[in-house]
Design a protein around this motif. Structure first.
Motif, PDB file in Angstrom:
ATOM      1  N   SER A 149       0.835  -1.207   0.000  1.00 39.83           N
ATOM      2  CA  SER A 149       0.000   0.000   0.000  1.00 39.83           C
ATOM      3  C   SER A 149       0.869   1.257   0.000  1.00 39.83           C
ATOM      4  O   SER A 149       0.580   2.219  -0.713  1.00 39.83           O
ATOM      5  N   ILE A 150       1.937   1.253   0.775  1.00 42.01           N
ATOM      6  CA  ILE A 150       2.832   2.416   0.833  1.00 42.01           C
ATOM      7  C   ILE A 150       3.522   2.627  -0.512  1.00 42.01           C
ATOM      8  O   ILE A 150       3.639   3.758  -0.990  1.00 42.01           O
ATOM      9  N   ALA A 151       3.970   1.554  -1.154  1.00 43.68           N
ATOM     10  CA  ALA A 151       4.611   1.677  -2.466  1.00 43.68           C
ATOM     11  C   ALA A 151       3.640   2.274  -3.477  1.00 43.68           C
ATOM     12  O   ALA A 151       4.016   3.139  -4.288  1.00 43.68           O
ATOM     13  N   ALA A 152       2.386   1.840  -3.442  1.00 46.30           N
ATOM     14  CA  ALA A 152       1.377   2.372  -4.357  1.00 46.30           C
ATOM     15  C   ALA A 152       1.098   3.844  -4.041  1.00 46.30           C
ATOM     16  O   ALA A 152       0.993   4.676  -4.952  1.00 46.30           O
ATOM     17  N   TYR A 153       1.015   4.163  -2.770  1.00 43.22           N
ATOM     18  CA  TYR A 153       0.748   5.539  -2.342  1.00 43.22           C
ATOM     19  C   TYR A 153       1.843   6.489  -2.828  1.00 43.22           C
ATOM     20  O   TYR A 153       1.564   7.623  -3.239  1.00 43.22           O
ATOM     21  N   LYS A 154       3.059   6.053  -2.832  1.00 48.08           N
ATOM     22  CA  LYS A 154       4.172   6.914  -3.253  1.00 48.08           C
ATOM     23  C   LYS A 154       4.140   7.233  -4.745  1.00 48.08           C
ATOM     24  O   LYS A 154       4.852   8.122  -5.198  1.00 48.08           O
ATOM     25  N   LYS A 155       3.306   6.542  -5.512  1.00 52.76           N
ATOM     26  CA  LYS A 155       3.254   6.742  -6.963  1.00 52.76           C
ATOM     27  C   LYS A 155       2.105   7.631  -7.419  1.00 52.76           C
ATOM     28  O   LYS A 155       1.945   7.855  -8.609  1.00 52.76           O
ATOM     29  N   VAL A 156       1.305   8.119  -6.490  1.00 59.21           N
ATOM     30  CA  VAL A 156       0.148   8.910  -6.901  1.00 59.21           C
ATOM     31  C   VAL A 156       0.281  10.362  -6.469  1.00 59.21           C
ATOM     32  O   VAL A 156       1.077  10.702  -5.595  1.00 59.21           O
ATOM     33  N   ASP A 157      -0.533  11.203  -7.075  1.00 58.76           N
ATOM     34  CA  ASP A 157      -0.601  12.629  -6.751  1.00 58.76           C
ATOM     35  C   ASP A 157      -1.382  12.777  -5.440  1.00 58.76           C
ATOM     36  O   ASP A 157      -2.552  12.400  -5.363  1.00 58.76           O
ATOM     37  N   ASP A 158      -0.746  13.343  -4.423  1.00 59.26           N
ATOM     38  CA  ASP A 158      -1.373  13.485  -3.105  1.00 59.26           C
ATOM     39  C   ASP A 158      -2.652  14.312  -3.149  1.00 59.26           C
ATOM     40  O   ASP A 158      -3.609  14.022  -2.430  1.00 59.26           O
ATOM     41  N   ARG A 159      -2.675  15.355  -3.968  1.00 59.99           N
ATOM     42  CA  ARG A 159      -3.861  16.210  -4.034  1.00 59.99           C
ATOM     43  C   ARG A 159      -5.066  15.431  -4.557  1.00 59.99           C
ATOM     44  O   ARG A 159      -6.173  15.549  -4.031  1.00 59.99           O
ATOM     45  N   ILE A 160      -4.834  14.620  -5.589  1.00 62.66           N
ATOM     46  CA  ILE A 160      -5.924  13.812  -6.135  1.00 62.66           C
ATOM     47  C   ILE A 160      -6.331  12.747  -5.120  1.00 62.66           C
ATOM     48  O   ILE A 160      -7.528  12.509  -4.905  1.00 62.66           O
TER      49      ILE A 160
END
Length: 166
Positions: A121-132
């Motif tokens: 989950s953390i690896a996936a989270y690091k690949k997305v735009d935080d604002r979105i």
């Protein structure tokens, strides 16, 4: 103790407030957002702020793996959602949001929505735009509040207060 937690706790207490015993509140007797329903062994009326802080750190922050969240805004959002909707809801919302954001991309595989913020989950989270991501989480939170009101119209009186959290 994580410095993000301290800051998030102060914000949360500003939202949750003090002692309340509203008979229509599903949590029942509550102080600082800690409910008798969830903690039947506690003397809620005499709960101290320090006791509430310890409960929130252990049972909400640490239990949801929020020390692994890099951005404060996301950690706060997940913490607040977990407190208001239940400890397991916030990580499931994160995993659902990440899966939605990955629909037409293959940067990371769909996650198993198991309610545990682990390395995948953390690896996936690091690949997305935080604002979105924050917007998607707020959308999931909003949808859940609507579902609650549709199932239990007596809960609609809390809707405007819930919207302050979205």
């Amino acid at each position: 103790m994580n410095p993000y937690f301290k800051k998030a706790f102060i914000e949360l207490i500003g939202i949750e407030g003090g002692y309340v015993n509203d008979p229509t509140d599903r949590g029942g007797e509550t102080k600082y957002g800690i409910s008798k329903r969830s903690y039947p062994h506690l003397d809620i009326k005499n709960l101290t702020l320090q006791q509430a802080e310890e409960i929130y750190y252990r049972d909400f922050w640490k239990a949801n793996g929020l020390d692994n969240i890099i951005k404060y805004e996301l950690a706060l959002e997940l913490f607040d959602t977990g407190v208001n909707m239940g400890v397991g809801v916030a990580p499931r919302f994160l995993q659902e949001a990440l899966n939605l954001m990955n629909r037409n991309q293959r940067d990371f595989p769909d996650l198993v929505v198991d309610g545990k913020i682990g390395p995948v989950s953390i690896a996936a989270y690091k690949k997305v735009d935080d604002r979105i991501l924050l917007k998607v989480l707020n959308g999931l939170q909003f949808r859940r509040y609507v579902e609650i009101c549709e199932k239990r119209p007596d809960q609609e009186k809390y809707f405007n207060g819930w919207m302050k959290r979205v």
